[in-house]
Design a protein around this motif. Structure first.
Motif, PDB file in Angstrom:
ATOM      1  N   ILE A  13      32.534  31.726  45.648  1.00 17.85           N
ATOM      2  CA  ILE A  13      32.899  32.777  44.680  1.00 17.85           C
ATOM      3  C   ILE A  13      33.882  33.790  45.276  1.00 17.85           C
ATOM      4  N   SER A  14      34.288  33.561  46.523  1.00 16.95           N
ATOM      5  CA  SER A  14      35.240  34.481  47.152  1.00 16.95           C
ATOM      6  C   SER A  14      36.633  34.261  46.571  1.00 16.95           C
ATOM      7  N   ASP A  15      37.383  35.366  46.443  1.00 16.24           N
ATOM      8  CA  ASP A  15      38.768  35.239  45.993  1.00 16.24           C
ATOM      9  C   ASP A  15      39.721  35.024  47.169  1.00 16.24           C
ATOM     10  N   ARG A  16      39.153  34.893  48.387  1.00 15.58           N
ATOM     11  CA  ARG A  16      39.973  34.641  49.574  1.00 15.58           C
ATOM     12  C   ARG A  16      40.274  33.149  49.650  1.00 15.58           C
ATOM     13  N   ALA A  17      41.526  32.817  49.909  1.00 15.90           N
ATOM     14  CA  ALA A  17      41.948  31.422  49.957  1.00 15.90           C
ATOM     15  C   ALA A  17      41.082  30.637  50.930  1.00 15.90           C
ATOM     16  N   GLN A  21      39.513  31.509  54.738  1.00 18.49           N
ATOM     17  CA  GLN A  21      38.088  31.557  55.066  1.00 18.49           C
ATOM     18  C   GLN A  21      37.791  30.725  56.309  1.00 18.49           C
TER      19      GLN A  21
END
Length: 262
Positions: A13-17, A21
């Protein structure tokens, strides 16, 4: 160790690519000491299997770490945690007269004091017209020439710094400043022998990314910036007697100054 390194899972659910990550996970392992200097980073195959992503995603993650100067890729062997050169602390008393009186130039005295083995190579000495900014700092006339001393400094065989000293030719001529071995105490001792007792040094320091020839000379990893230091030495009567243009690997130095509160 690399293949057994525990790896976290991706945060769905992270918006980090995803590739960032993955880079974060490996960076954290380095920062925590789970991977140390010289250790091999988990292979592309293992990372692909663990994260369930394409090879290009893994390569993008590894490229992030290389651009930060944390890892280095060795063709045919893999990616390794980068070994850092010995740290040399730039102390505020490194040009103290006592070092010259002991026959040691600043670099030698400071490096030996930290337990390192100093050396100098790539020494080039010329008589030349100085660059405009150097001439201004030395308060030279349009036709005044300088002795230019270019060299590279190493600690335990690893290059950490390049420097070019510009000394007015009327001071340098006839001294060991014009020779590869500048003698006990270095060029500052020779300048004082000519009657210019050193009084103060003014340094300007900025950080920037290295030029191509600086990367080669200092064997810099991708992403490692340099300190660009320009120092002007003044005699007791206010005469500027030397300008030193220095480029230093930023991960080989700590800038440490003691300043009076007055």
């Amino acid at each position: 160790m690399a293949e057994s390194l525990p790896l976290p899972d991706l945060d769905p659910i992270s918006d980090r690519a995803v590739f960032r990550q993955i880079a974060d996970h490996i960076r954290e392992a380095i920062e925590r000491g789970q991977l140390t200097e010289g250790d091999r980073v988990p292979s592309e195959a293992r990372l692909m299997q663990h994260y369930g992503v394409a090879r290009m995603t893994i390569r993008n993650a590894l490229q992030v770490l290389q651009s930060e100067g944390l890892t280095v890729a060795e063709h045919g062997r893999g990616v390794f945690v980068r070994s850092h050169p010995p740290v040399r602390r730039l102390a505020s008393d490194r040009f103290a007269r006592r070092h010259r009186e002991q026959g040691k130039a600043a670099f030698i005295a400071e490096t030996e004091g930290a337990g390192g083995k100093p050396s100098v190579d790539s020494i080039e000495i010329t008589e030349t017209m100085p660059p405009a900014d150097i001439a201004t700092r030395l308060q030279l006339g349009a036709k005044d020439r300088v002795a230019s001393r270019s060299r590279r400094y190493l600690i335990n065989g690893q290059p950490v710094e390049t420097a070019v000293s510009y000394v007015p030719l009327e001071i340098a001529k006839g001294t060991q400043i014009m020779e590869p071995d500048s003698g006990p105490g270095g060029i500052y001792a020779r300048i004082e022998e000519k009657g210019y007792r050193l009084d103060r040094f003014v340094e300007e320091i900025k950080s920037r990314m290295p030029l191509r020839h600086e990367i080669r000379a200092l064997k810099l990893a991708p992403g490692v910036p340099v300190f660009h230091l320009v120092r002007t030495a003044y005699a007791a009567d206010g005469t500027p007697v030397e300008v030193c243009d220095t480029v230093m690997s930023s991960d080989a130095y700590v800038l440490s100054y003691e300043l009076p509160a007055r």
